[in-house]
Design a protein around this motif. Sequence first.
Motif, PDB file in Angstrom:
ATOM      1  N   VAL A 158       0.870  -1.188  -0.082  1.00  0.00           N
ATOM      2  CA  VAL A 158       0.029   0.170  -0.015  1.00  0.00           C
ATOM      3  C   VAL A 158       0.718   1.170   0.033  1.00  0.00           C
ATOM      4  O   VAL A 158       1.839   1.298   0.910  1.00  0.00           O
ATOM      5  N   VAL A 159       0.513   2.160  -0.975  1.00  0.00           N
ATOM      6  CA  VAL A 159       1.047   3.624  -0.597  1.00  0.00           C
ATOM      7  C   VAL A 159      -0.004   4.377   0.010  1.00  0.00           C
ATOM      8  O   VAL A 159      -1.281   4.563  -0.830  1.00  0.00           O
ATOM      9  N   PRO A 180       2.565  -3.415   8.219  1.00  0.00           N
ATOM     10  CA  PRO A 180       3.394  -3.896   7.328  1.00  0.00           C
ATOM     11  C   PRO A 180       3.232  -3.853   5.940  1.00  0.00           C
ATOM     12  O   PRO A 180       4.107  -3.734   5.027  1.00  0.00           O
ATOM     13  N   ALA A 181       1.858  -3.756   5.686  1.00  0.00           N
ATOM     14  CA  ALA A 181       1.546  -3.605   4.205  1.00  0.00           C
ATOM     15  C   ALA A 181       1.697  -2.242   3.558  1.00  0.00           C
ATOM     16  O   ALA A 181       1.765  -2.139   2.364  1.00  0.00           O
ATOM     17  N   VAL A 182       1.900  -1.270   4.649  1.00  0.00           N
ATOM     18  CA  VAL A 182       2.215   0.083   3.891  1.00  0.00           C
ATOM     19  C   VAL A 182       3.702  -0.015   3.744  1.00  0.00           C
ATOM     20  O   VAL A 182       4.714   0.115   4.543  1.00  0.00           O
ATOM     21  N   ALA A 183       3.808   0.484   2.407  1.00  0.00           N
ATOM     22  CA  ALA A 183       5.584   0.422   1.622  1.00  0.00           C
ATOM     23  C   ALA A 183       5.718   1.826   1.593  1.00  0.00           C
ATOM     24  O   ALA A 183       6.955   2.005   1.637  1.00  0.00           O
ATOM     25  N   ALA A 184       4.872   2.746   1.748  1.00  0.00           N
ATOM     26  CA  ALA A 184       5.357   4.140   1.485  1.00  0.00           C
ATOM     27  C   ALA A 184       4.247   4.884   1.960  1.00  0.00           C
ATOM     28  O   ALA A 184       2.998   4.860   1.807  1.00  0.00           O
ATOM     29  N   ARG A 216       9.138   4.378   4.311  1.00  0.00           N
ATOM     30  CA  ARG A 216       9.392   5.536   3.260  1.00  0.00           C
ATOM     31  C   ARG A 216       8.466   6.606   3.333  1.00  0.00           C
ATOM     32  O   ARG A 216       7.255   6.412   3.129  1.00  0.00           O
ATOM     33  N   TRP A 217       8.852   7.823   3.526  1.00  0.00           N
ATOM     34  CA  TRP A 217       7.943   8.924   3.486  1.00  0.00           C
ATOM     35  C   TRP A 217       8.260  10.113   2.766  1.00  0.00           C
ATOM     36  O   TRP A 217       9.385  10.571   2.748  1.00  0.00           O
ATOM     37  N   LEU A 218       7.148  10.426   1.756  1.00  0.00           N
ATOM     38  CA  LEU A 218       7.368  11.720   0.845  1.00  0.00           C
ATOM     39  C   LEU A 218       6.544  12.784   1.530  1.00  0.00           C
ATOM     40  O   LEU A 218       5.506  12.478   1.629  1.00  0.00           O
ATOM     41  N   SER A 269       5.400   7.004 -10.189  1.00  0.00           N
ATOM     42  CA  SER A 269       6.769   6.593 -10.046  1.00  0.00           C
ATOM     43  C   SER A 269       6.899   5.729  -8.915  1.00  0.00           C
ATOM     44  O   SER A 269       7.536   4.656  -8.706  1.00  0.00           O
ATOM     45  N   LEU A 270       6.415   6.328  -7.772  1.00  0.00           N
ATOM     46  CA  LEU A 270       6.283   5.849  -6.364  1.00  0.00           C
ATOM     47  C   LEU A 270       5.833   4.493  -6.318  1.00  0.00           C
ATOM     48  O   LEU A 270       6.108   3.355  -5.792  1.00  0.00           O
ATOM     49  N   VAL A 271       4.660   4.229  -7.034  1.00  0.00           N
ATOM     50  CA  VAL A 271       3.619   3.068  -6.934  1.00  0.00           C
ATOM     51  C   VAL A 271       4.235   2.115  -7.768  1.00  0.00           C
ATOM     52  O   VAL A 271       4.443   0.868  -7.430  1.00  0.00           O
TER      53      VAL A 271
END
Length: 279
Positions: A158-159, A180-184, A216-218, A269-271
């Motif tokens: 998940v983003v 843990p499912a949240v990758a970004a 990872r955080w944008l 791009s992130l996805v």
Amino acid sequence: MSQATTLNEDLVATGLAEGFDVAVDSVLRSAPAREAIAQSQGDAAWGELVDALAEAIIAETLRHQSTTTRLVPADRRRLVESVIDAFQGGQLGVLGTAARISAELAMRMGGAWALDHWRGSLSDSAHPFVGDVLRYLARGEAIRRLVADCVRDAAGPVVLVGHSLGGIAALDTLVLRSLPAVAALVTVGSQGPLLHEMGALPSLDAGEPLPGSVPRWLNVHHRRDLLSYLAEPIFPGRVEDVEIAGNEVMPEAHSAYFDRKDFYDLLASLVKEVGRAAP
């Protein structure tokens, strides 16, 4: 042409008519929506709540048709505004399921009050931003629980994207829960860094570092968006600030991200990167 007719035409034109009634039922019968409606009775924030409900209804409609339907930002906003108009004009009830829910909510809120506010102008219901933040700080657990439940129900990595107050809720959720499912995480025009510096972020005391549960955080910001804040100086090494440049001024600058191709290019791009990294 009635507001309901316009909404129906917009739904048909975008291929979303089939799932709309189900989305209305799902959103308006949800516990967070009912709680928010109850808490907003007689509140100047009613117009803003209608806006939020309309956004949620269109998002839920799209969620069920995500594999076949793509909307450009202008089309999505037009649909949201059509739903808002239908709410304000008391016309949403002609859409089947919405009729029963609208009547039920109106009865629960009180006839004369509901009629006045349902038909009132959205601009007349302007509510200071700080009021929304205070409401979240006082009653934010239900929102964080809903975010966590949606993440757990999602398939694959998940983003998690949160705009403005949604960015605060997304950050708080990841600090307080292991997902843990949240990758970004992508916060957009958000005030999380400011609240952290003030010691007002529910999940993290001032000066306390981010836990490992935050991926990872944008942090996307706009130079002219007075409600967006840099995060890198507050959380060095744990977040990347990304500026979306533009000539918009407040209040338009606060939502201008969603009308910008470079913002969607960043998300795409992130996805893709997250997808390639997935096992």
